[in-house]
Motif scaffolding. Structure first.
Motif, short mmCIF file in Angstrom:
data_model
loop_
_atom_site.label_atom_id
_atom_site.label_comp_id
_atom_site.label_asym_id
_atom_site.label_seq_id
_atom_site.Cartn_x
_atom_site.Cartn_y
_atom_site.Cartn_z
N ARG A 70 -2.74 6.44 11.00
CA ARG A 70 -3.16 5.49 12.04
C ARG A 70 -4.00 4.36 11.43
O ARG A 70 -3.80 3.18 11.73
CB ARG A 70 -3.97 6.21 13.12
CG ARG A 70 -3.17 7.19 13.96
CD ARG A 70 -4.02 7.74 15.10
NE ARG A 70 -3.36 8.84 15.77
CZ ARG A 70 -3.70 10.13 15.63
NH1 ARG A 70 -4.71 10.46 14.84
NH2 ARG A 70 -3.03 11.07 16.27
N ASP A 71 -4.95 4.75 10.60
CA ASP A 71 -5.84 3.74 10.00
C ASP A 71 -5.04 2.76 9.14
O ASP A 71 -5.32 1.55 9.16
CB ASP A 71 -6.90 4.43 9.15
CG ASP A 71 -7.91 5.20 9.99
OD1 ASP A 71 -7.97 4.97 11.22
OD2 ASP A 71 -8.63 6.05 9.41
N ALA A 72 -4.05 3.27 8.40
CA ALA A 72 -3.26 2.41 7.53
C ALA A 72 -2.41 1.43 8.34
O ALA A 72 -2.31 0.24 7.99
CB ALA A 72 -2.37 3.25 6.62
N ILE A 73 -1.82 1.89 9.43
CA ILE A 73 -0.99 1.01 10.26
C ILE A 73 -1.86 0.00 11.00
O ILE A 73 -1.45 -1.15 11.21
CB ILE A 73 -0.12 1.83 11.23
CG1 ILE A 73 0.88 2.69 10.46
CG2 ILE A 73 0.63 0.92 12.20
CD1 ILE A 73 1.71 3.62 11.33
N ASP A 74 -3.07 0.40 11.38
CA ASP A 74 -3.98 -0.53 12.06
C ASP A 74 -4.33 -1.73 11.18
O ASP A 74 -4.69 -2.79 11.71
CB ASP A 74 -5.26 0.20 12.48
CG ASP A 74 -5.06 1.06 13.72
OD1 ASP A 74 -4.08 0.82 14.45
OD2 ASP A 74 -5.87 1.98 13.93
N PRO B 276 0.83 -1.22 0.00
CA PRO B 276 0.00 0.00 0.00
C PRO B 276 0.86 1.26 0.00
O PRO B 276 1.92 1.31 0.63
CB PRO B 276 -0.81 -0.12 1.30
CG PRO B 276 0.01 -1.01 2.18
CD PRO B 276 0.75 -1.95 1.28
N VAL B 277 0.38 2.27 -0.71
CA VAL B 277 1.05 3.57 -0.78
C VAL B 277 0.04 4.64 -0.36
O VAL B 277 -1.02 4.78 -0.96
CB VAL B 277 1.56 3.86 -2.21
CG1 VAL B 277 2.25 5.23 -2.25
CG2 VAL B 277 2.51 2.77 -2.68
N LEU B 278 0.37 5.38 0.68
CA LEU B 278 -0.54 6.37 1.24
C LEU B 278 -0.12 7.76 0.81
O LEU B 278 1.04 8.16 0.98
CB LEU B 278 -0.53 6.26 2.77
CG LEU B 278 -1.66 6.95 3.54
CD1 LEU B 278 -2.99 6.29 3.21
CD2 LEU B 278 -1.40 6.86 5.04
N THR B 279 -1.05 8.51 0.23
CA THR B 279 -0.77 9.90 -0.16
C THR B 279 -1.44 10.88 0.79
O THR B 279 -1.08 12.06 0.80
CB THR B 279 -1.24 10.18 -1.60
OG1 THR B 279 -2.64 9.88 -1.71
CG2 THR B 279 -0.46 9.33 -2.59
N ASP B 280 -2.40 10.43 1.57
CA ASP B 280 -3.02 11.24 2.62
C ASP B 280 -2.17 11.07 3.88
O ASP B 280 -2.17 10.00 4.50
CB ASP B 280 -4.46 10.78 2.86
CG ASP B 280 -5.15 11.58 3.97
OD1 ASP B 280 -4.49 12.40 4.64
OD2 ASP B 280 -6.37 11.38 4.16
N LEU B 281 -1.46 12.13 4.26
CA LEU B 281 -0.51 12.02 5.37
C LEU B 281 -1.06 12.62 6.66
O LEU B 281 -0.29 12.95 7.57
CB LEU B 281 0.82 12.68 4.99
CG LEU B 281 1.49 12.11 3.74
CD1 LEU B 281 2.80 12.83 3.45
CD2 LEU B 281 1.73 10.61 3.88
N SER B 282 -2.35 12.74 6.74
CA SER B 282 -2.95 13.20 7.99
C SER B 282 -2.74 12.15 9.07
O SER B 282 -2.66 10.94 8.78
CB SER B 282 -4.44 13.46 7.80
OG SER B 282 -5.12 12.26 7.48
N PRO B 283 -2.65 12.56 10.33
CA PRO B 283 -2.42 11.58 11.41
C PRO B 283 -3.44 10.44 11.42
O PRO B 283 -3.06 9.28 11.59
CB PRO B 283 -2.51 12.43 12.68
CG PRO B 283 -2.05 13.79 12.24
CD PRO B 283 -2.58 13.94 10.84
N GLN B 284 -4.71 10.74 11.20
CA GLN B 284 -5.71 9.68 11.26
C GLN B 284 -5.57 8.71 10.10
O GLN B 284 -5.75 7.49 10.27
CB GLN B 284 -7.12 10.26 11.28
CG GLN B 284 -8.19 9.24 11.62
CD GLN B 284 -7.92 8.56 12.96
OE1 GLN B 284 -7.70 9.22 13.98
NE2 GLN B 284 -7.92 7.22 12.96
N ALA B 285 -5.23 9.22 8.92
CA ALA B 285 -5.04 8.33 7.77
C ALA B 285 -3.86 7.39 8.01
O ALA B 285 -3.93 6.19 7.67
CB ALA B 285 -4.81 9.15 6.50
#
Length: 333
Positions: A61-65, A50-59
């Motif tokens: 957190r959700d990705a690591i969860d 997975p590659v995350l472009t939304d670097l907000s704290p909640q995004a």
């Protein structure tokens, strides 16, 4: 210098295939390798991640969860100012600190030594609350012919090995540098003396670097020499077996090694095709000032006569996008 001359006196590579064990240890640990990627090309040595472009704290957190073995955060920080990348890495580091026992952090950078270093790693150390953690500096990149021998970084093209500071990459407008001997490069970028250690090819090819990792002084920066992915695999295995925390600054190849991801060949043309009928064409965007990219673009244009090439002036595009883009066709309503 020729490549053969550079490699002639090196010890043989460690013979065992360590990737399966590395992969098993990562899965058993249930940790996520979080890669802060300073440029969109960092995923080129891996697949199915997975590659995350939304670097907000909640995004984040959700990705690591979701507990993926590998997670890329596309910071694109090579396009940012020093102040912007500091703010971004403080935010990301503060979020990752919440998962300190569940993540391994890599600051992924350019294999030709360009980028916000050591600003980004220093910022992460502070935000993560581990200012004494040693930094592992690993610019080796297999596919690009970037190797480090005797603490000097080289760019290999054909049979020629050129010290990185003698290549056009060193004249980068944003991140120029004057040294290929990495202790001098690190001092240059750090603005003064710094404790620099080294893992030599003799160390790595012995197959046992655990004691050297454990003995690294707090706050030091350790250069990792490498001419093959197997050199990195020895280090990756030792890191998975170590309880010590490190800050890792590396090019793309080390992500593949630390995750235990095998190589696979490039996709065939049929794998890139739409399975359903699509009337649209494709768009290739090229932006670089180095000769290698210009040569690749020239080859593409010469061998694909159906392509339509449009050259855009980037400063003009940023200042006046409509007037720059739409003389090519009717402006939209």
């Amino acid at each position: 210098m020729t490549k053969d001359e550079l490699f002639s006196s090196l010890p043989p590579e460690f013979p065992d295939d360590l990737l399966p064990k590395i992969h098993d240890l990562l899965i058993e640990s249930k940790k996520t390798i979080v890669v802060l990627d300073d440029d969109p090309t960092g995923t080129q040595t891996v697949f199915d991640v997975p590659v995350l472009t939304d670097l907000s704290p909640q995004a984040i957190r959700d990705a690591i969860d979701e507990a993926p073995p590998v997670l890329f955060l596309l910071t694109n920080s090579r396009a940012l100012t020093a102040a912007q990348t500091t703010t971004l890495h403080q935010s990301i580091g503060s979020t990752l600190k919440e998962f300190e026992n569940d993540v391994i952090i890599i600051s992924r950078s350019d294999s030709t030594l360009r980028g916000h270093f050591p600003l980004e790693t220093n910022t992460l150390q502070d935000a993560l609350g581990i200012p004494s953690a040693p930094t592992l500096f690993i610019p080796f990149f297999a596919a690009g012919g970037r190797v480090t021998v005797n603490d000097t970084h080289y760019v290999i093209e054909g049979e020629t090995a050129t010290p990185a500071h003698e290549t056009p990459f060193a004249d980068d407008n944003a991140f120029p540098f004057s040294h290929s001997f990495l202790p001098d490069y690190i001092a240059e970028k750090s603005g003064g003396p710094i404790d620099v250690q080294s893992l030599s090819l003799d160390d790595l090819r012995s197959g046992d670097v655990a004691k050297k990792l454990a003995a690294l002084p707090d706050g030091s920066t350790c250069i990792v020499n490498a001419t093959s992915i197997k050199d990195l695999d020895v280090l990756s295995l030792a890191l998975h077996q170590s309880d010590r925390r490190f800050i890792i600054r590396s090019a793309a190849s080390f992500v593949q090694s630390l995750a235990g991801i095998v190589s696979r060949p490039p996709l065939d043309p049929w794998q890139l095709q739409d399975l359903e009928e699509n009337p649209n064409g494709g768009l290739i965007i090229v932006g670089s000032h180095v000769p290698k990219t210009s040569a690749q673009l020239a080859h593409l244009l010469e061998n694909n006569r159906d392509l339509v090439a449009l050259e855009l002036n980037v400063p003009a595009l940023l200042e006046n996008p409509d007037d720059t883009l739409f003389p090519l066709s009717a402006k939209p309503n």
